[in-house]
Write an enzyme that holds these catalytic residues in place. Structure first.
Site, PDB file in Angstrom:
ATOM      1  N   GLY A   1      -7.088   0.777   0.299  1.00  0.00           N
ATOM      2  CA  GLY A   1      -5.431   0.893   0.062  1.00  0.00           C
ATOM      3  C   GLY A   1      -5.106   1.517   1.566  1.00  0.00           C
ATOM      4  CB  CYS A   2      -1.569   2.647   2.706  1.00  0.00           C
ATOM      5  SG  CYS A   2      -0.962   1.191   1.979  1.00  0.00           S
ATOM      6  CE1 TYR A   3      -8.999   6.381   0.703  1.00  0.00           C
ATOM      7  CE2 TYR A   3      -6.380   6.094  -1.204  1.00  0.00           C
ATOM      8  CZ  TYR A   3      -8.000   5.560  -0.360  1.00  0.00           C
ATOM      9  OH  TYR A   3      -9.219   5.611  -0.835  1.00  0.00           O
TER      10      TYR A   3
ATOM     11  CG  HIS B   1       0.268   4.870   6.020  1.00  0.00           C
ATOM     12  ND1 HIS B   1       0.531   3.756   6.309  1.00  0.00           N
ATOM     13  CD2 HIS B   1       0.790   4.494   4.539  1.00  0.00           C
ATOM     14  CE1 HIS B   1       0.578   2.655   5.404  1.00  0.00           C
ATOM     15  NE2 HIS B   1       0.542   3.218   4.495  1.00  0.00           N
TER      16      HIS B   1
ATOM     17  CG  PHE C   1       0.578   9.566   2.204  1.00  0.00           C
ATOM     18  CD1 PHE C   1       0.473  10.595   2.285  1.00  0.00           C
ATOM     19  CD2 PHE C   1       1.120   9.158   3.052  1.00  0.00           C
ATOM     20  CE1 PHE C   1       0.708  11.368   3.395  1.00  0.00           C
ATOM     21  CE2 PHE C   1       1.808   9.279   3.940  1.00  0.00           C
ATOM     22  CZ  PHE C   1       2.204  11.339   4.226  1.00  0.00           C
TER      23      PHE C   1
END
Length: 421
Positions: free
Chosen positions: A156-158, A297, A375
């Site tokens: 994911g985004c992290y 982010h 996150f």
């Protein structure tokens, strides 16, 4: 052992989504309820996004695809191809972005040649294929076939931070290691029309992009490093497991992005930062706004609002995150690297010894601290502390994507002009 980031470069596909035009398309879908239509307009208008990039060329009103899979301009319908079709496009189009970003990072680091790369880490959560992007990069860039290859998938985004942390560990274990990290995401492959609030938010927010960095502890004469990689930490919040998730469905990947996520971050961001900042005694007790740069982010406008308010950060400190969101949207794992690139492209501070510069000369005269965070599902908070070194290259700020596309298209043949939605 001190480990440095020597280059950081980004890449985006040429097709541009203009937010108001994309909103109009999604708001006009026949299956929407009155509530769904209102949610589309609210989510798109409040996202604080002007433009995004997509690898799906047919997501345009100018598309003339003979057999449209995603959008039919003749009827105005957003279509819903199978996961197999979406993933097949990922294999083709993501490969291009992985290679472009990796090549740009290598070109931006003259002291490192392709045979010098000892480790390769690729990152993506928006598709799968094998031989994967790591293999494609080795072949396209002419890396040593024996290079150690790793892929971080579906985090994911992290995920950029676990990749950088792994690169740092490799370099600390082997002083001669040189690591190429490449993140590439095609989030727009998974857009669809729906009355579901999470799906609508995903359609309003997510985009495509890639970023690549070269990490090493080697001394490279006459080639100044950009960042020192100081510390990384991971925290799982006590709540939020069901509020953010990324699942595989029959018609693409399905985002769960509950509207309570900003509140979870608001409640737990102080605790999530504590393990990171405790690693450096010079930062303990320092007001958050006295750390000069914040690489946050941009998971969404409301998340940035909560972080800024809770940490009492200035508007200026949020510019790199907000501008990245405005110009590029949320590109999952690649996004925070776009934010760091924006910070690196800023002019050096006039008063290097002032607030936010390296306390006690940490990192040398003119060095500037960067606190960064991302996150993702779990809810996971990844944090990192960097030092921007004084000898960064001259500032060349990122162009807004629409302006960059116009310049690129002016140099291209007429039949390759970037299209807009």
């Amino acid at each position: 052992m001190t480990v440095y980031l020597r280059s950081l470069e980004t890449a985006v596909p040429p097709t541009i989504l203009v937010q108001p035009e994309a909103r109009a398309v999604f708001a006009a879908q026949p299956g929407l309820t009155r509530l769904g239509s209102r949610l589309v307009n609210t989510c798109f208008d409040s996202a604080a996004i002007d433009t995004r990039h997509t690898a799906v060329e047919e997501l345009t009103t100018d598309s003339r695809a003979e057999d449209p899979q995603f959008f039919d301009p003749a009827t105005g319908l957003v279509l819903s191809p199978s996961t197999k079709i979406r993933n097949a496009i990922f294999a083709t189009e993501a490969t291009k972005l992985f290679i472009e970003a990796a090549q740009k990072a290598l070109d931006a680091c003259p002291g490192v040649d392709a045979p010098d790369i000892t480790h390769l880490i690729t990152v993506s959560c928006t598709g799968f294929f094998n031989p994967g992007p790591d293999y494609k990069i080795v072949r396209a860039l002419g890396l040593d076939p024996a290079v150690q290859r790793y892929h971080l998938g579906f985090m994911g985004c992290y995920a950029a931070f676990p990749a950088l942390r792994a690169a740092k560990s490799f370099c600390e274990a082997d002083p001669d290691a040189t690591v190429l990290v490449v993140c590439a995401e095609l989030c727009s492959l998974h857009v669809r029309t729906s009355n579901d609030p999470d799906t609508i938010m995903g359609s309003a927010l997510f985009a495509d992009g890639a970023a690549a960095a070269i990490i090493t502890a080697r001394d490279i004469p006459d080639e100044p490093a950009l960042l020192r990689l100081d510390h990384f930490e991971t925290v799982l919040t006590p709540v939020g497991e069901d509020s953010m998730a990324w699942n595989i469905g029959d018609e693409g990947f399905e985002m769960v992005l509950g509207n309570y996520v900003p509140h979870i971050i608001d409640d737990h961001i102080i605790g999530a930062l504590e393990p990171l900042l405790s690693r450096d005694s010079s930062l303990q007790g320092l007001p958050y706004r006295d750390i000069q740069h914040w690489g946050i982010h941009p998971g969404g406008r409301s998340i940035l609002d909560k972080v800024q308010s809770r940490l009492d950060l200035s508007d200026e400190q949020l510019v790199p995150a907000r501008e990245t969101l405005r110009n590029f949207g949320n590109m999952s794992s690649a996004t925070v690297l776009f934010v760091l690139k924006h910070i690196l492209d800023l002019p050096a501070a006039d008063d290097a010894a002032g607030a936010g510069s390296s306390p006690g000369g940490f990192g040398g005269p003119g060095a500037e601290r960067i606190c960064s965070m991302a996150f993702g599902p779990g809810l996971t908070v990844e944090t990192a502390l960097f030092t921007r070194l004084a000898a960064s290259p001259p500032a060349v700020l990122q162009q807004e994507p629409a302006a960059a596309a116009r310049q690129e298209s002016a140099a291209e043949p007429a039949d390759t002009v970037a299209v807009r939605v």
